[in-house]
Every structure is written in structure tokens, then in C-alpha cells.
Design a protein around this motif. Structure first.
Motif, short mmCIF file in Angstrom:
data_model
loop_
_atom_site.label_atom_id
_atom_site.label_comp_id
_atom_site.label_asym_id
_atom_site.label_seq_id
_atom_site.Cartn_x
_atom_site.Cartn_y
_atom_site.Cartn_z
N ARG A 556 14.31 67.57 82.79
CA ARG A 556 14.21 68.99 82.46
C ARG A 556 15.56 69.54 82.02
NH1 ARG A 556 12.40 70.65 86.95
NH2 ARG A 556 14.14 71.81 87.86
N SER A 558 18.01 67.84 80.87
CA SER A 558 18.41 67.19 79.62
C SER A 558 17.84 67.95 78.43
CB SER A 558 17.92 65.74 79.62
OG SER A 558 18.18 65.12 78.38
N ILE A 559 16.61 68.44 78.58
CA ILE A 559 16.02 69.25 77.50
C ILE A 559 16.79 70.55 77.33
CG2 ILE A 559 13.95 70.52 76.82
CD1 ILE A 559 12.30 68.43 78.31
N SER A 562 19.89 70.20 75.29
CA SER A 562 19.72 70.00 73.85
C SER A 562 19.36 71.28 73.10
CB SER A 562 18.61 68.96 73.60
OG SER A 562 17.34 69.48 73.98
N ALA A 573 14.66 74.03 71.81
CA ALA A 573 15.04 72.68 72.23
C ALA A 573 14.09 71.68 71.58
CB ALA A 573 14.98 72.56 73.75
N VAL A 575 12.99 67.74 71.44
CA VAL A 575 13.05 66.48 72.18
C VAL A 575 12.53 65.37 71.27
CG1 VAL A 575 12.35 65.28 74.27
CG2 VAL A 575 12.57 67.77 74.29
N VAL A 579 8.11 62.95 76.49
CA VAL A 579 8.42 63.80 77.63
C VAL A 579 7.11 64.30 78.23
CG1 VAL A 579 8.59 65.89 76.22
CG2 VAL A 579 9.78 65.80 78.40
N ALA A 584 8.39 69.74 79.96
CA ALA A 584 8.74 70.53 78.79
C ALA A 584 8.48 72.02 79.04
CB ALA A 584 7.94 70.06 77.58
N ALA A 587 11.10 73.37 81.32
CA ALA A 587 12.37 73.55 80.61
C ALA A 587 12.36 74.84 79.80
CB ALA A 587 12.63 72.35 79.70
N VAL A 602 10.16 74.77 73.18
CA VAL A 602 10.46 73.35 73.35
C VAL A 602 9.48 72.57 72.49
CG1 VAL A 602 10.53 71.42 74.95
CG2 VAL A 602 11.39 73.65 75.67
N PHE A 604 8.24 68.66 71.19
CA PHE A 604 8.34 67.23 71.49
C PHE A 604 7.17 66.50 70.83
CE2 PHE A 604 5.99 69.25 74.88
CZ PHE A 604 4.91 68.41 75.11
#
Length: 665
Positions: A556, A558-559, A562, A573, A575, A579, A584, A587, A602, A604
Motif C-alpha cells: 500500500r 509503495s503505491i 509512486s 498513482a 501501478v 496488485v 489499491a 492506497a 490509483v 493498475f
């Protein structure tokens, strides 16, 4: 010579077999009677000589006829091309060079002489001929030349000039359709449009003020509406205390849309002594076959506008809905009357049910599963078998699902969609929770198979929604589907009918969608939470449902690392790797804790699609942004799944959607 043989073979009978038979008969006769046989052979020989002479004569006559006809056709074709009254031009598509044109083409383009070797672009600047290269025979668009409109027809031929490369020649015919086009345009722009204008907060606006003030407020609103509709020269009629019908022509619709239906901003200037601004909702019907159908379209559009929170405009045509406005933060407008009526109707619906199938959206979260558990509790009190429909793969509600599976009551209540289809009968009831879109439910087949459908949802209604519902408890001011189900339970159940784990499940859905009672909370939210607490909900058990392991926590953050800022107040963010959806979403929630961030997204990848999760503090309506990308939700929580879209393409489209939202705000 080969062609001659084909022609003669087609136009004359085949006599060879006849002569063979005659010769055989003559030989037989010769064996029986010498002189008679010789006579027959002589006759056959003479007939064959005559046949050859006649065949050659007929072949020559046919060839002369074909040559004469071909010459006549060539002469007629050349004469038609030279003297046709229809404007005509031949050009080379590769170089845009005019090879030949007739006098009528000079007249429509205003050229004094034939434009040999000129560029077609210089003669007709707005003419595009890609349709010819695509193999079409007719230009899909009209071409305007000197104030006249033309429908261009044509074709391409490949000329072999003996060189290595063949030459393409395009022949086009220009038909004047000005009068027909103008009539068609007039018909389209004069078609009727019906709008229903509703003062959607009439009760709040008039509450606690004198009759004189009420009359003044209504008069001010009437003046605002009359001023707005005046340019359209339509028919405005007030047919209820809070409703108007407005009929006008299609030609004025573009002006209203470009003005973003400014009547809504104008109406907010009317403020009651209680500091409540008037808000209008507009439902507009267009592109229908009759006035009755137009009014039906307008009514459906108005219902859609109200179901999305009001204070907005919805346009309904024969194919879809279009949305305008609805970008402001919603204010709570709820009454217990609606909940009581819905509870009574829901109880009646379950009365004759053989089975109850409850399902939420795909990848069910705690709100969807918690609401489903509450419906099962209601069904159990009515002694109706209830089942929760879930897919096989893991979903964000997995922690709650594991707890439910430990309870004896729910061990056999989780059902696969295919098993539910086998069990379904005409008396089965499908209850859809936490979504109103048919394409998002756990099983579209089960939804279509059952005729008795109930919908319990708090998301703003999308253009595609479940239309065949026998009961629709839809309230965009509710924090969650669990809040709505808890309200129904308050009217239909006794405290002893509810298990503690069911109370925990419902409370977890409210906690999820309100971000621990910090977002989208109203008086009803806290009342529902207090009711569940009295039923035995344990806040400690609920908190455990939101715990992550160490790897999830690291993922979380790490997201979050970014994330990059966009438009100063929006964090995005991206990804690149796989994930978990819950991680996600968490985050995206965490990014709202960053100072200056009013909305977060977010993105991904998930196979061939890209998943977007959006969150907002309320200042930015993420539902409106993601709705343009095929998603949905509400003002503070929304999501979207973009099929066959790469991460880079999804990011680009998201930024464009954000730009449009900010420009229109």
C-alpha cells in the motif's frame, strides 16, 4: 478466335451428333442395299457442306452485329460523358490532379475554363475523397461549393498504360441536393423537444416560512425560468406546485447545452430566509416518434436526475441518457417515510417467494456482502430460504466471508451462480445490493432469468440500470447499502432475529464506505450504526476486518510513493505490476490524508483491462469523472474497469476526463 468459338457455340445447335447418327444409318443401309446406301451418304455429305456454309455465315453476321453494337455503345458513352448536364470530373487520386471535367463542373465551381492539370484541392478546397479509395460509391458527407450542396457519386478504375505501375483514375458525378438538404435540415431542427422542470427541494425551501414569503420565492423562481426559456419561443406551462412542462424546437437544444443549462445556476440565487437555495432538476426527452413518447422520455430523464441526487439535467433520447450538472456536493434530503414504505413493500415481495437470491456487484466488498447478509436475516425471519451469490475467486470481502463460513447458519448459504440458475423458479426473488447496473452484478443470467427483482443501492444511477425491478430502494444520500438495509431491518425484525455476526457485517459496510464515519455521513448513518450496535455489533471485530498483513501494508505504501500530483490537488498513482484490489483502494484512501490532495486515483492492470479506483474528500466529484470512462459510484468513492485498454492509454484518458470536469465546473 477463342472468343468467336464461344459465341458460335452459344448461338447455334450442336449438329455433330446428328451427322454421326446419319452416317451410321447410311452405312447400315449400304450393307443391306448398295445403291440406296450410296445415295444416303451423298445426301449426308451435301447436308454437312450446307451446315458448314451456314455456320460460317451466321458467325460473321453475329460478329458484325457485336461490333456495330459495341461501336454504338462507345459512341453513346462518349457522347453522354461530353454532353451530360451533371457536373463531372475525372482526377488522379494519388496526385489530386484533374484529368478532365465537363462544362457543368466549371459552372458550379466558377472556373472560366476547364481545369486541366489543376489540383482538385484548389478548385474544391473542402472536398475529401478517401471514401473512393475505401471502395465506396457515394460520399457519406455532402460537399458545399459556392453556397450549394452536392452529393458526390463516383468510382475508381485502374488504367494500364504499359508501364510497370498502373494509374488510378477517379470519376465523380456531382448531384445538386441543396433544396433536399435544406428541407431535411429544417425537418430535423423543427422537431419537438419536451422538458420537465422540477423544483426538487420544494419542501425544504417552503418549510417554516410564511405564505407571503412562499409566494415571493415561487414568483422569483417563475421569473428565472421564464427568462431562461424566452429565447426558444416555446410553450411553458406550470402543471403542479413544483413542476413545469416546456415544449420547444430541436434547433434551440444546442444553445441550452452550450450554456450548460444555466437555469440551474440562476435558480440557486433564489434563497429562502432559512438560507436554503432553490435547486432545479430537468428531464428532457428528444428524438421520439410522438409527443406522448417525448413526455415519457422526459419523465424517465427526470427520474434519473432525481435518483442521482437532483440539481442536474438529464437528456433522454431513444438510445441513451446524457448528463449535465450534478457536480456539486450533495446535501442530505432524506425522510423515514420512504424507508417505511419500502420496508412494507419488501416484506410483501418476500411473502410469496420460494427462494431469495442475494447478490452484489462483482468483486464484492464489505458493503455488498454486509448488505446481502442483512437481506438474508430478513428472509430468515420470514422463513424463506435465502442464498448469497458469489463467484469462486477471491474478493475484497474475503475476511468477512471467512468469518461467515465459520457460522453454522451460513455454511450452506453461499451459492455459485450456475447452481442458483438450476434452483430458480417463477416464484424466486433476486435482490441486488450495492449496485444498480445489470452488467456489474454477480450473475447477469440469473438477473435476466427471474421476473421478481428488488434493488437496494446508494450509488448514483448510471445510463444503464436495472429497469425491470419490482422494488427499487435507491437513495443517493445514504452512506452505504448497509445503511439502507439496516433501515429496512428496523421496521421488519426484532432484535432477537439478528445474529451478532450479521450486525458486524452491516456495520463493517458502513465503516468502509464512510471511511470510519469521516465521509458521506448523515443523521441516518449514525442512527443505523447505533441500531446495529444495539443488535450486538462489536466495533473491535469490525476493526479486525480491515487489518492487513505486513506485505499488504508495504504494498500500500509503495503505491503511495509512486503517486504524482496532477492539477495541483489531484494525486494519481500508476501501478505497473499486479496488485490486490483492496490494497489499491486503501492506497487511494490514504492519499487523501496528504495535505492539499482533494482527490486521488490509483490505476493498475488486471489482465487485458485497467482498473481505476477513485476517492475524493467531496470537493471533486470522482463519480462524474469516472462515469465518462464507463465507471460509476458516488461523489467520493468511484471506480471503473477499462476493457482492452493499456495502462498508458487509461492514464491519458483519465487526465482528459479530469480536464473536462475542471473546465465544466
Amino acid at each position: 478466335m477463342k472468343r468467336k468459338g464461344k459465341i458460335s457455340g452459344l448461338l447455334e445447335p450442336r449438329m455433330q451428333s446428328c451427322f454421326v447418327c446419319l452416317i451410321i444409318f447410311a452405312l447400315v443401309t449400304l450393307w443391306l442395299h448398295k445403291y440406296l446406301g450410296v445415295a444416303e451418304l451423298v445426301v449426308v455429305l451435301l447436308l454437312y457442306i450446307n451446315y458448314l456454309h451456314t455456320r460460317n455465315f451466321r458467325s460473321k453476321e453475329i460478329e458484325r452485329y457485336i461490333q456495330s453494337a459495341s461501336f454504338s455503345m462507345d459512341t453513346a458513352s462518349k457522347d453522354t460523358m461530353l454532353n451530360t448536364p451533371i457536373p463531372m470530373v475525372i482526377f488522379r487520386p494519388e496526385s489530386d490532379e484533374i484529368v478532365w471535367n465537363n462544362e457543368p463542373f466549371n459552372q458550379i465551381t466558377g472556373q472560366p475554363d476547364r481545369a486541366f492539370d489543376a489540383q482538385l484541392e484548389s478548385v474544391v478546397p473542402n472536398f475529401h475523397y478517401q471514401w473512393l479509395l475505401d471502395g465506396k460509391k457515394e460520399n457519406p458527407e455532402e460537399t458545399e461549393v459556392n453556397g450549394r450542396r452536392y452529393q458526390v457519386l463516383g468510382h475508381i478504375v485502374r488504367m494500364d498504360d504499359g508501364s510497370a505501375d498502373s494509374v488510378l483514375l477517379a470519376t465523380t458525378y456531382w448531384v445538386d441536393v441543396t433544396e433536399h438538404s435544406l428541407l431535411k435540415e429544417e425537418h430535423a431542427t423543427s422537431r419537438p423537444v419536451v422538458a420537465i422542470i422540477m423544483l426538487d427541494n420544494y419542501e425544504e425551501l417552503m418549510k417554516g416560512v410564511s405564505n407571503t414569503v412562499q409566494a415571493t420565492l415561487l414568483a422569483n423562481i417563475d421569473d428565472k425560468i421564464t427568462e431562461w426559456v424566452q429565447p426558444a419561443q416555446g410553450l411553458l406551462c406550470k402543471y403542479d406546485r413544483d413542476r413545469y412542462v416546456f415544449i420547444f424546437e430541436e434547433r434551440y437544444m444546442d444553445g441550452f447545452m452550450k450554456g450548460k443549462f444555466a437555469i440551474q445556476d440562476s435558480a440557486r440565487q433564489v434563497v429562502s430566509p432559512n438560507n436554503i437555495s432553490a435547486t432545479l432538476s430537468l428531464g428532457i426527452g428528444r428524438d421520439a416518434g410522438s409527443y406522448e413518447e417525448l413526455f415519457q422520455f422526459a419523465s424517465l430523464a427526470l427520474e434519473m436526475a432525481l435518483s442521482r441526487g437532483g440539481d442536474q439535467t438529464v437528456v433522454k433520447n431513444r438510445f441513451t441518457f446524457e448528463f449535465y450538472g450534478g457536480r456539486k456536493q450533495e446535501t442530505e434530503r432524506r425522510t423515514k417515510v420512504k424507508s417505511r414504505v419500502m420496508a412494507s413493500a419488501f416484506n410483501e415481495l418476500l411473502g410469496g417467494a420460494s427462494h431469495v437470491f442475494v447478490m452484489g456487484h462483482k468483486n464484492a466488498d464489505l458493503d455488498a456482502l454486509g448488505a446481502a447478509v442483512g437481506v438474508c436475516a430478513i428472509a430468515r425471519s420470514r422463513k424463506v430460504p435465502a442464498y448469497i451469490i458469489l463467484e469462486d475467486h477471491e474478493n475484497p470481502s474475503e475476511p468477512l466471508l471467512r468469518r461467515l463460513m465459520e457460522h453454522e447458519q451460513y455454511k450452506h448459504m453461499l451459492l455459485h451462480p450456475q447452481d442458483a440458475l438450476v434452483m430458480a423458479d417463477p416464484n424466486s426473488v433476486v435482490v441486488v445490493v450495492d449496485t444498480n447496473r445489470p452488467e456489474q452484478v454477480q450473475s447477469r443470467e440469473l438477473l435476466d432469468a427471474c421476473t421478481k427483482v428488488a434493488v437496494i443501492d446508494h450509488h448514483r444511477r448510471a445510463a444503464t440500470y436495472i429497469t425491470n425491478a419490482a422494488l427499487s430502494f435507491h437513495d443517493t444520500y445514504a452512506s452505504s447499502a448497509c445503511e439502507l438495509v439496516a433501515e429496512l431491518m428496523g421496521y421488519l425484525l426484532e432484535a432477537k432475529d439478528v445474529l451478532p455476526i450479521e450486525a458486524d457485517a452491516l456495520l463493517s459496510g458502513i465503516v468502509l464506505d464512510t471511511k470510519s464515519f469521516t465521509m458521506r455521513t448523515g443523521g441516518g448513518t449514525f442512527e443505523a450504526a447505533a441500531y446495529l450496535r444495539r443488535l450486538g455489533a462489536d466495533t473491535g471485530n469490525v476493526k479486525k476486518l480491515f487489518q492487513n498483513d505486513l506485505s499488504g501494508t508495504v504494498a500500500r505504501y509503495s503505491i503511495i510513493q509512486s503517486a504524482q500530483m496532477y492539477r495541483e490537488n489531484i494525486a494519481i498513482a500508476t501501478v505497473t505490476g499486479k496488485v490486490d484490489r483492496v490494497i489499491a483502494a486503501q492506497a487511494a484512501d490514504e492519499l487523501l490524508n496528504v495535505s492539499g490532495v482533494e482527490a486521488s486515483f490509483v490505476l493498475f492492470p488486471d489482465g487485458t483491462r485497467t482498473v481505476l479506483s477513485g476517492r475524493s474528500t467531496g470537493a471533486v466529484n470522482v463519480q462524474v469523472i469516472l462515469e465518462t470512462l464507463g465507471g460509476g459510484g458516488n461523489a467520493t468513492i468511484a471506480g471503473a474497469q477499462m476493457e482492452d485498454t493499456s495502462l498508458e492509454e487509461a492514464l491519458s484518458q483519465l487526465k482528459q476526463a479530469i480536464d473536462r470536469f475542471i473546465e465544466d465546473s
